[in-house]
Design an enzyme around this catalytic site. Structure first.
Site, PDB file in Angstrom:
ATOM      1  CG  HIS A  92      36.429  42.848  44.419  1.00 44.25           C
ATOM      2  ND1 HIS A  92      37.274  42.094  45.206  1.00 44.25           N
ATOM      3  CD2 HIS A  92      35.868  43.773  45.243  1.00 44.25           C
ATOM      4  CE1 HIS A  92      37.232  42.542  46.454  1.00 44.25           C
ATOM      5  NE2 HIS A  92      36.394  43.567  46.502  1.00 44.25           N
ATOM      6  CG  HIS A 124      36.520  48.402  46.402  1.00 43.37           C
ATOM      7  ND1 HIS A 124      37.324  48.648  47.490  1.00 43.37           N
ATOM      8  CD2 HIS A 124      36.037  47.136  46.588  1.00 43.37           C
ATOM      9  CE1 HIS A 124      37.333  47.582  48.284  1.00 43.37           C
ATOM     10  NE2 HIS A 124      36.548  46.658  47.758  1.00 43.37           N
ATOM     11  CD  GLU A 125      32.395  46.454  44.906  1.00 40.44           C
ATOM     12  OE1 GLU A 125      32.649  45.256  44.739  1.00 40.44           O
ATOM     13  OE2 GLU A 125      32.378  46.988  46.028  1.00 40.44           O
ATOM     14  CD  GLN A 140      33.702  41.785  47.492  1.00 43.25           C
ATOM     15  OE1 GLN A 140      32.984  42.554  46.849  1.00 43.25           O
ATOM     16  NE2 GLN A 140      34.157  42.086  48.702  1.00 43.25           N
ATOM     17  N   GLY A 197      28.883  47.921  48.282  1.00 45.21           N
ATOM     18  CA  GLY A 197      29.173  47.296  47.003  1.00 45.21           C
ATOM     19  C   GLY A 197      29.582  45.850  47.221  1.00 45.21           C
ATOM     20  CB  CYS A 206      37.728  45.197  51.073  1.00 45.81           C
ATOM     21  SG  CYS A 206      37.352  43.871  49.905  1.00 45.81           S
ATOM     22  CG  LEU A 207      31.812  43.810  52.431  1.00 45.00           C
ATOM     23  CD1 LEU A 207      30.500  43.458  51.734  1.00 45.00           C
ATOM     24  CD2 LEU A 207      31.564  44.178  53.879  1.00 45.00           C
TER      25      LEU A 207
END
Length: 208
Positions: free
Chosen positions: A145, A141-142, A51, A46, A99-100
């Protein structure tokens, strides 16, 4: 299309509420195509627009699921309705999230098991679906963000202390840090030949 740098915790765009998408045009399509390219290069499941430094309410995902939802997609201007969050301490392995934008780290977090997702597609048409299990976790999670939250902001006290130490040790927590998937070393140690859509992948390997 292009792979864009992924910004890291401390970059202001990650810590403020993203703006609603108002124009469903070629610029949005280009952004989303770049997001898919970046997510794929990062071996993520994702990626939200903040991000890659863009403060708009859109995210992409790549995750097999048991909910009858395409495993690869985009959600614009999402709204989530969640089931009740489970109680108790998170499992150190089964609830491990990555998480990226906190690259190379994993911390356990309990989340609601189901999420009702309402939003729009790339043409502005309404979409609706229910996500369960790890697919629901990905959606949450997304969505976080887009509201200026990272998963590390939701950890319990013990795990939050560990996350703060890791962020400090890496020199993050301030503007100016990013990494470029496919060019910089993979912070999660993924095999670049592996297929991240593999449904046998353990949950902790899902980095968002």
């Amino acid at each position: 299309m292009a792979v864009r740098p992924v910004v890291i915790s401390g970059e202001p765009v990650l810590h403020r509420v993203a703006a609603r998408v108002e124009r469903f045009d070629e610029d949005l399509r280009t952004l989303v195509a770049d997001m898919f390219d970046t997510m794929d290069a990062a071996h993520g499941v994702g990626l939200a627009a903040p991000q890659i430094g863009v403060g708009l309410r859109v995210f992409v995902y790549q995750m097999p699921n048991d909910d009858g939802v395409p495993s690869r997609g985009v959600v614009v201007n999402p709204i989530l309705a969640l089931s009740k969050a489970p109680g108790g301490r998170p499992d150190l392995e089964d609830d491990a999230e990555g998480c990226l934008s906190v690259p190379g780290e994993h911390f356990p977090l309990r989340r609601p098991e189901t999420a009702r997702v309402d939003g729009q597609d790339l043409d502005g048409e309404p979409i609706h679906f229910e996500a369960t299990g790890w697919f629901a976790r990905c959606m949450q999670h997304e969505f976080d963000h887009l509201n200026g939250k990272l998963y590390v902001d939701r950890l319990d006290d013990k795990q939050s202390r560990k996350a703060r130490k890791a962020i400090k040790a890496n020199g993050w927590g301030k503007p100016g840090h990013s990494w470029l998937p496919g060019v910089d070393p993979d912070p999660f140690g993924h095999d670049h030949d592996e297929d991240d859509s593999d449904s046998d992948e353990r949950p902790g390997d899902h980095d968002l």
